[in-house]
Design a protein around this motif. Structure first.
Motif, PDB file in Angstrom:
ATOM      1  N   LYS A   1      -8.071  -3.973  -6.923  1.00 51.73           N
ATOM      2  CA  LYS A   1      -6.662  -3.861  -6.517  1.00 51.73           C
ATOM      3  C   LYS A   1      -6.434  -4.606  -5.195  1.00 51.73           C
ATOM      4  O   LYS A   1      -5.504  -5.392  -5.080  1.00 51.73           O
ATOM      5  CB  LYS A   1      -6.292  -2.374  -6.370  1.00 51.73           C
ATOM      6  CG  LYS A   1      -4.863  -2.140  -5.933  1.00 51.73           C
ATOM      7  CD  LYS A   1      -4.533  -0.662  -5.793  1.00 51.73           C
ATOM      8  CE  LYS A   1      -5.056  -0.104  -4.467  1.00 51.73           C
ATOM      9  NZ  LYS A   1      -4.691   1.314  -4.268  1.00 51.73           N
ATOM     10  N   TYR A   2      -7.315  -4.380  -4.215  1.00 52.67           N
ATOM     11  CA  TYR A   2      -7.168  -5.056  -2.928  1.00 52.67           C
ATOM     12  C   TYR A   2      -7.395  -6.562  -3.057  1.00 52.67           C
ATOM     13  O   TYR A   2      -6.750  -7.353  -2.374  1.00 52.67           O
ATOM     14  CB  TYR A   2      -8.110  -4.453  -1.882  1.00 52.67           C
ATOM     15  CG  TYR A   2      -7.836  -3.000  -1.589  1.00 52.67           C
ATOM     16  CD1 TYR A   2      -6.528  -2.565  -1.330  1.00 52.67           C
ATOM     17  CD2 TYR A   2      -8.851  -2.066  -1.571  1.00 52.67           C
ATOM     18  CE1 TYR A   2      -6.266  -1.235  -1.069  1.00 52.67           C
ATOM     19  CE2 TYR A   2      -8.597  -0.725  -1.305  1.00 52.67           C
ATOM     20  CZ  TYR A   2      -7.304  -0.318  -1.064  1.00 52.67           C
ATOM     21  OH  TYR A   2      -7.051   0.994  -0.805  1.00 52.67           O
TER      22      TYR A   2
ATOM     23  N   GLN B   1      -2.927  -1.166   7.525  1.00 53.46           N
ATOM     24  CA  GLN B   1      -4.042  -2.124   7.622  1.00 53.46           C
ATOM     25  C   GLN B   1      -5.388  -1.476   7.950  1.00 53.46           C
ATOM     26  O   GLN B   1      -6.374  -1.755   7.267  1.00 53.46           O
ATOM     27  CB  GLN B   1      -3.699  -3.229   8.621  1.00 53.46           C
ATOM     28  CG  GLN B   1      -2.732  -4.240   8.023  1.00 53.46           C
ATOM     29  CD  GLN B   1      -2.124  -5.161   9.057  1.00 53.46           C
ATOM     30  OE1 GLN B   1      -2.705  -5.420  10.100  1.00 53.46           O
ATOM     31  NE2 GLN B   1      -0.928  -5.653   8.779  1.00 53.46           N
TER      32      GLN B   1
ATOM     33  N   TRP C   1      -4.371  -8.305  -4.024  1.00 51.52           N
ATOM     34  CA  TRP C   1      -3.431  -8.487  -2.915  1.00 51.52           C
ATOM     35  C   TRP C   1      -3.840  -9.668  -2.033  1.00 51.52           C
ATOM     36  O   TRP C   1      -3.084 -10.080  -1.160  1.00 51.52           O
ATOM     37  CB  TRP C   1      -3.373  -7.234  -2.025  1.00 51.52           C
ATOM     38  CG  TRP C   1      -2.817  -6.017  -2.695  1.00 51.52           C
ATOM     39  CD1 TRP C   1      -2.218  -5.950  -3.928  1.00 51.52           C
ATOM     40  CD2 TRP C   1      -2.811  -4.680  -2.182  1.00 51.52           C
ATOM     41  NE1 TRP C   1      -1.853  -4.649  -4.190  1.00 51.52           N
ATOM     42  CE2 TRP C   1      -2.197  -3.853  -3.149  1.00 51.52           C
ATOM     43  CE3 TRP C   1      -3.265  -4.110  -0.982  1.00 51.52           C
ATOM     44  CZ2 TRP C   1      -2.025  -2.488  -2.955  1.00 51.52           C
ATOM     45  CZ3 TRP C   1      -3.095  -2.749  -0.792  1.00 51.52           C
ATOM     46  CH2 TRP C   1      -2.481  -1.945  -1.771  1.00 51.52           C
TER      47      TRP C   1
ATOM     48  N   GLN D   1      -1.552 -10.289   3.299  1.00 51.43           N
ATOM     49  CA  GLN D   1      -1.838  -9.572   2.055  1.00 51.43           C
ATOM     50  C   GLN D   1      -0.697  -8.616   1.691  1.00 51.43           C
ATOM     51  O   GLN D   1      -0.767  -7.931   0.672  1.00 51.43           O
ATOM     52  CB  GLN D   1      -3.153  -8.778   2.181  1.00 51.43           C
ATOM     53  CG  GLN D   1      -4.402  -9.624   2.188  1.00 51.43           C
ATOM     54  CD  GLN D   1      -4.775 -10.134   3.577  1.00 51.43           C
ATOM     55  OE1 GLN D   1      -4.207  -9.736   4.586  1.00 51.43           O
ATOM     56  NE2 GLN D   1      -5.724 -11.050   3.627  1.00 51.43           N
TER      57      GLN D   1
ATOM     58  N   THR E   1     -13.259  -8.576  -0.439  1.00 54.48           N
ATOM     59  CA  THR E   1     -13.879  -7.250  -0.346  1.00 54.48           C
ATOM     60  C   THR E   1     -15.386  -7.375  -0.254  1.00 54.48           C
ATOM     61  O   THR E   1     -15.895  -7.815   0.754  1.00 54.48           O
ATOM     62  CB  THR E   1     -13.444  -6.353  -1.521  1.00 54.48           C
ATOM     63  OG1 THR E   1     -13.870  -6.927  -2.739  1.00 54.48           O
ATOM     64  CG2 THR E   1     -11.931  -6.182  -1.548  1.00 54.48           C
TER      65      THR E   1
ATOM     66  N   TYR F   1      -7.150  -9.735  -0.483  1.00 48.15           N
ATOM     67  CA  TYR F   1      -8.250  -9.362   0.417  1.00 48.15           C
ATOM     68  C   TYR F   1      -9.583  -9.850  -0.122  1.00 48.15           C
ATOM     69  O   TYR F   1      -9.781  -9.948  -1.329  1.00 48.15           O
ATOM     70  CB  TYR F   1      -8.352  -7.844   0.546  1.00 48.15           C
ATOM     71  CG  TYR F   1      -7.422  -7.229   1.569  1.00 48.15           C
ATOM     72  CD1 TYR F   1      -7.759  -7.216   2.916  1.00 48.15           C
ATOM     73  CD2 TYR F   1      -6.218  -6.661   1.172  1.00 48.15           C
ATOM     74  CE1 TYR F   1      -6.910  -6.648   3.857  1.00 48.15           C
ATOM     75  CE2 TYR F   1      -5.360  -6.092   2.105  1.00 48.15           C
ATOM     76  CZ  TYR F   1      -5.715  -6.086   3.443  1.00 48.15           C
ATOM     77  OH  TYR F   1      -4.879  -5.525   4.365  1.00 48.15           O
TER      78      TYR F   1
ATOM     79  N   ILE G   1     -11.906  -0.457   2.026  1.00 43.22           N
ATOM     80  CA  ILE G   1     -12.722  -1.585   1.564  1.00 43.22           C
ATOM     81  C   ILE G   1     -14.173  -1.405   2.017  1.00 43.22           C
ATOM     82  O   ILE G   1     -15.102  -1.571   1.227  1.00 43.22           O
ATOM     83  CB  ILE G   1     -12.133  -2.937   2.046  1.00 43.22           C
ATOM     84  CG1 ILE G   1     -10.818  -3.216   1.309  1.00 43.22           C
ATOM     85  CG2 ILE G   1     -13.126  -4.080   1.843  1.00 43.22           C
ATOM     86  CD1 ILE G   1     -10.059  -4.441   1.793  1.00 43.22           C
TER      87      ILE G   1
ATOM     88  N   ASN H   1       0.817  -1.214   0.000  1.00 46.68           N
ATOM     89  CA  ASN H   1       0.000   0.000   0.000  1.00 46.68           C
ATOM     90  C   ASN H   1       0.857   1.274   0.000  1.00 46.68           C
ATOM     91  O   ASN H   1       0.661   2.153  -0.819  1.00 46.68           O
ATOM     92  CB  ASN H   1      -0.947  -0.002   1.197  1.00 46.68           C
ATOM     93  CG  ASN H   1      -2.014   1.060   1.094  1.00 46.68           C
ATOM     94  OD1 ASN H   1      -2.746   1.089   0.104  1.00 46.68           O
ATOM     95  ND2 ASN H   1      -2.086   1.926   2.067  1.00 46.68           N
TER      96      ASN H   1
ATOM     97  N   VAL I   1      -6.601   0.471   4.837  1.00 44.27           N
ATOM     98  CA  VAL I   1      -7.091  -0.400   3.772  1.00 44.27           C
ATOM     99  C   VAL I   1      -8.457  -0.966   4.152  1.00 44.27           C
ATOM    100  O   VAL I   1      -9.382  -0.986   3.332  1.00 44.27           O
ATOM    101  CB  VAL I   1      -6.070  -1.530   3.477  1.00 44.27           C
ATOM    102  CG1 VAL I   1      -6.664  -2.581   2.559  1.00 44.27           C
ATOM    103  CG2 VAL I   1      -4.803  -0.942   2.849  1.00 44.27           C
TER     104      VAL I   1
ATOM    105  N   VAL J   1       0.439  -5.983   3.584  1.00 42.30           N
ATOM    106  CA  VAL J   1       0.168  -4.604   4.001  1.00 42.30           C
ATOM    107  C   VAL J   1       0.737  -4.391   5.404  1.00 42.30           C
ATOM    108  O   VAL J   1       0.564  -5.242   6.285  1.00 42.30           O
ATOM    109  CB  VAL J   1      -1.354  -4.326   3.975  1.00 42.30           C
ATOM    110  CG1 VAL J   1      -1.677  -2.937   4.513  1.00 42.30           C
ATOM    111  CG2 VAL J   1      -1.891  -4.476   2.554  1.00 42.30           C
TER     112      VAL J   1
END
Ligand SMILES: [Zn+2]
Length: 102
Positions: free
Chosen positions: A72-73, A26, A76, A19, A80, A78, A33, A6, A29, A21
């Protein structure tokens, strides 16, 4: 050496979650989300219920912008929104195109 995906911070002592981060990022992010998932849920409703084309288009635009950020997340690792942002992005890109083509 760990680096945060990030903020791109690097360091021997930097700790990241699975992930990738860092601790500092954290909560940011997680908040992003939450925020973008909310936008997606709200605009899915607007898109579904609205009878006005302009309003449907505006909902698609907001939703797609948020979905792009969430993808994008997801890349990584995540989780969402549900359905996943990747599917939302595909599906609503199609809906948006149909609206424009009408
Ligand atoms: Zn970071």
């Amino acid at each position: 050496m760990a680096s945060c995906c990030n903020c791109s911070k690097k360091g021997l002592l930097l700790r990241t979650n699975k992930q990738g981060v860092c601790k500092e990022c954290q909560p940011k992010v997680a908040a992003e989300i939450d925020k973008h998932s909310e936008v997606i849920y709200e605009d899915m409703h607007v898109h579904e219920r609205s009878v006005e084309k302009a309003e449907k288009l505006a909902a698609c635009d907001r939703l797609l912008a948020s979905a792009e950020i969430l993808v994008k997340y997801e890349n990584w690792g995540y989780t969402t929104c549900s359905p996943p942002a990747k599917l939302v992005l595909d599906e609503y890109t199609g809906f948006r195109k149909d609206l424009v083509d009408e």
